[in-house]
Scaffold this motif. Structure first.
Motif, PDB file in Angstrom:
ATOM      1  N   HIS A 139       0.833  -1.205   0.000  1.00 36.98           N
ATOM      2  CA  HIS A 139       0.000   0.000   0.000  1.00 36.98           C
ATOM      3  C   HIS A 139       0.864   1.251   0.000  1.00 36.98           C
ATOM      4  O   HIS A 139       0.570   2.215  -0.704  1.00 36.98           O
ATOM      5  CB  HIS A 139      -0.932  -0.002   1.217  1.00 36.98           C
ATOM      6  CG  HIS A 139      -1.827   1.180   1.261  1.00 36.98           C
ATOM      7  ND1 HIS A 139      -1.499   2.324   1.948  1.00 36.98           N
ATOM      8  CD2 HIS A 139      -3.033   1.413   0.688  1.00 36.98           C
ATOM      9  CE1 HIS A 139      -2.456   3.202   1.802  1.00 36.98           C
ATOM     10  NE2 HIS A 139      -3.400   2.675   1.049  1.00 36.98           N
ATOM     11  N   ASP A 140       1.947   1.269   0.786  1.00 38.72           N
ATOM     12  CA  ASP A 140       2.848   2.420   0.823  1.00 38.72           C
ATOM     13  C   ASP A 140       3.519   2.644  -0.528  1.00 38.72           C
ATOM     14  O   ASP A 140       3.639   3.782  -0.984  1.00 38.72           O
ATOM     15  CB  ASP A 140       3.918   2.245   1.902  1.00 38.72           C
ATOM     16  CG  ASP A 140       3.383   2.520   3.295  1.00 38.72           C
ATOM     17  OD1 ASP A 140       2.263   3.071   3.403  1.00 38.72           O
ATOM     18  OD2 ASP A 140       4.082   2.195   4.267  1.00 38.72           O
ATOM     19  N   SER A 150       0.983   4.106  -2.844  1.00 32.09           N
ATOM     20  CA  SER A 150       0.726   5.510  -2.513  1.00 32.09           C
ATOM     21  C   SER A 150       1.834   6.410  -3.033  1.00 32.09           C
ATOM     22  O   SER A 150       1.569   7.498  -3.548  1.00 32.09           O
ATOM     23  CB  SER A 150       0.603   5.669  -1.000  1.00 32.09           C
ATOM     24  OG  SER A 150      -0.507   4.974  -0.515  1.00 32.09           O
ATOM     25  N   TYR A 158       1.440   6.809  -6.777  1.00 27.86           N
ATOM     26  CA  TYR A 158       0.353   7.744  -7.084  1.00 27.86           C
ATOM     27  C   TYR A 158       0.778   9.186  -6.813  1.00 27.86           C
ATOM     28  O   TYR A 158       0.439  10.094  -7.575  1.00 27.86           O
ATOM     29  CB  TYR A 158      -0.907   7.411  -6.295  1.00 27.86           C
ATOM     30  CG  TYR A 158      -1.570   6.121  -6.713  1.00 27.86           C
ATOM     31  CD1 TYR A 158      -1.492   5.641  -8.011  1.00 27.86           C
ATOM     32  CD2 TYR A 158      -2.277   5.366  -5.791  1.00 27.86           C
ATOM     33  CE1 TYR A 158      -2.104   4.453  -8.380  1.00 27.86           C
ATOM     34  CE2 TYR A 158      -2.895   4.177  -6.157  1.00 27.86           C
ATOM     35  CZ  TYR A 158      -2.801   3.733  -7.450  1.00 27.86           C
ATOM     36  OH  TYR A 158      -3.410   2.558  -7.816  1.00 27.86           O
ATOM     37  N   TYR A 207       4.543  12.312   1.414  1.00 27.31           N
ATOM     38  CA  TYR A 207       4.882  10.989   0.883  1.00 27.31           C
ATOM     39  C   TYR A 207       6.370  10.705   0.781  1.00 27.31           C
ATOM     40  O   TYR A 207       6.780   9.553   0.858  1.00 27.31           O
ATOM     41  CB  TYR A 207       4.214  10.788  -0.485  1.00 27.31           C
ATOM     42  CG  TYR A 207       2.738  10.652  -0.341  1.00 27.31           C
ATOM     43  CD1 TYR A 207       2.171   9.445   0.017  1.00 27.31           C
ATOM     44  CD2 TYR A 207       1.895  11.745  -0.511  1.00 27.31           C
ATOM     45  CE1 TYR A 207       0.809   9.318   0.194  1.00 27.31           C
ATOM     46  CE2 TYR A 207       0.531  11.620  -0.347  1.00 27.31           C
ATOM     47  CZ  TYR A 207      -0.007  10.414   0.015  1.00 27.31           C
ATOM     48  OH  TYR A 207      -1.347  10.294   0.194  1.00 27.31           O
TER      49      TYR A 207
END
Length: 98
Positions: free
Chosen positions: A12-13, A16, A19, A66
């Motif tokens: 998931h990281d 992210s 993205y 991020y």
């Protein structure tokens, strides 16, 4: 209620971050396209200045969240960095416009 495994969190990281990188690239291309040499306008108007400053603010927030790992930080640090960004960018916009 399901709990994430460590592998799911890492996946998931990574997703992210990808993205966020895509968003940063898109914002950079949009700001480049809005530049007076590329846009259909001949000069800088207030709307264009505000748009570019807001795009810069969004880029800074994405980078801090991020790529500086603030998204996993305590809430007080997230709020502090967002407040700092808002103060800096609003001040810069105010100085430029007035």
């Amino acid at each position: 209620m399901t709990t994430r495994t460590a592998a799911d969190r890492i996946r998931h990281d990574k997703r992210s971050i990808i993205y966020a990188w895509i968003a940063l690239t898109a914002i950079t291309l949009l700001a480049w396209r809005l530049a007076p040499g590329h846009a259909d306008t001949t000069g800088l108007d207030t709307g264009l200045i505000i748009a570019v400053v807001v795009l810069g603010l969004i880029k800074c927030r994405l980078i801090i969240r991020y790529f500086m790992e603030i998204r996993h930080a305590p809430t007080w640090l997230k709020v502090t960095t967002d407040t700092w960004l808002a103060v800096i960018w609003i001040t810069m916009l105010a100085i430029y416009l007035y």
